[in-house]
Design an enzyme around this catalytic site. Structure first.
Site, short mmCIF file in Angstrom:
data_model
loop_
_atom_site.label_atom_id
_atom_site.label_comp_id
_atom_site.label_asym_id
_atom_site.label_seq_id
_atom_site.Cartn_x
_atom_site.Cartn_y
_atom_site.Cartn_z
N ARG A 99 -6.31 2.38 -4.76
CA ARG A 99 -5.18 1.11 -3.45
C ARG A 99 -5.20 -0.07 -3.78
NH1 ARG A 99 -8.67 3.27 0.67
NH2 ARG A 99 -8.12 5.43 0.00
N ASP A 119 -10.05 -1.26 6.81
CA ASP A 119 -10.64 -0.55 8.24
C ASP A 119 -10.88 -1.49 8.47
OD1 ASP A 119 -10.21 2.03 5.89
OD2 ASP A 119 -12.06 1.15 5.27
N ASP A 123 -6.57 -2.01 1.53
CA ASP A 123 -7.42 -0.80 2.67
C ASP A 123 -8.30 -2.03 3.55
OD1 ASP A 123 -7.73 1.75 2.83
OD2 ASP A 123 -9.52 1.10 3.72
N ARG A 134 0.90 -1.42 -0.46
CA ARG A 134 0.05 -0.08 -0.01
C ARG A 134 0.78 1.28 -0.13
NH1 ARG A 134 -4.96 1.91 2.50
NH2 ARG A 134 -5.23 4.43 1.94
N1 LIG Z 1 -16.69 1.02 -3.22
C1 LIG Z 1 -15.93 1.91 -2.18
N2 LIG Z 1 -15.12 3.32 -1.99
C2 LIG Z 1 -14.25 3.28 -1.48
N3 LIG Z 1 -14.31 4.71 -1.37
C3 LIG Z 1 -12.90 4.51 -0.92
S1 LIG Z 1 -11.77 5.44 0.15
N4 LIG Z 1 -13.02 3.66 -0.36
C4 LIG Z 1 -12.10 3.01 0.27
C5 LIG Z 1 -11.95 2.61 1.68
O1 LIG Z 1 -12.32 3.23 3.10
C6 LIG Z 1 -13.78 2.79 -0.70
C7 LIG Z 1 -13.48 1.87 -0.73
O2 LIG Z 1 -13.37 0.01 -0.61
N5 LIG Z 1 -15.25 1.18 -1.67
#
Ligand SMILES: Nc1nc2nc(S)n(CCO)c2c(=O)[nH]1
Length: 159
Positions: free
Chosen positions: A93, A98, A96, A84
């Protein structure tokens, strides 16, 4: 003592499904972390920063003896191991992770906010989370089933 935590995983670069599988493999090898269940993978439309490729997302349910901060550190370590690069904040990325929920606790510390502050408005989190735990209550936000009824599932497609 073991507690239950939920971790959101996402990738929108490279081999997205393979990246999620690699992250789950690495996470499962962390001492003090046991992956109990993983939701199906979903192809999801980017939210926030929309000028980027679609994501693949899922949620994992883990049992852990780590503290919230230790578990967060383990997630960041997995991200680093998979390459990353923190470029554009909301940008594409490789992977990720979370920390969504930890033992039903509410934590609000610098760089550690649980429940994840945006999870209750994100279909790409709520859909897989509801696959695992539809009756879960997100502290301070409401029940997963009810929150899911309030978001637009458009842009979340089962793979
Ligand atoms: N569909 C989708 N949209 C996202 N926007 C972000 S920032 N992220 C990163 C996660 O915070 C995502 C994601 O994982 N999926």
């Amino acid at each position: 003592m073991e507690v239950i935590a939920y971790i959101g995983l996402g990738s929108n670069m490279g081999g997205k499904k393979a990246n999620l599988k690699a992250a789950l493999e690495l996470l499962g090898r962390v001492p003090g972390v046991k992956i109990l269940r993983v939701a199906p993978f979903y192809r999801t439309e980017p939210v926030g920063y929309t000028d980027q490729d679609w994501f693949v997302n899922t949620v994992a349910e883990v049992e852990t003896t780590l503290s919230p901060r230790e578990l967060l550190a383990a997630c960041l370590e997995v991200e680093n191991r998979l390459g990353r690069v923190r470029g554009v904040r909301w940008g594409p990325r490789v992977i990720d992770l979370d920390l969504l929920l930890y033992n039903g606790e509410v934590i609000d510390e610098p760089a550690l906010v649980v429940p994840h502050p945006r999870m209750h408005e994100r279909a790409f989190v709520l859909v897989p989370l509801a696959d695992l735990a539809p009756d879960l209550v997100i502290p301070g936000r409401g029940g997963v089933r009810e929150l899911l009824a309030g978001v637009d599932r458009q842009g979340v497609e089962q793979l």
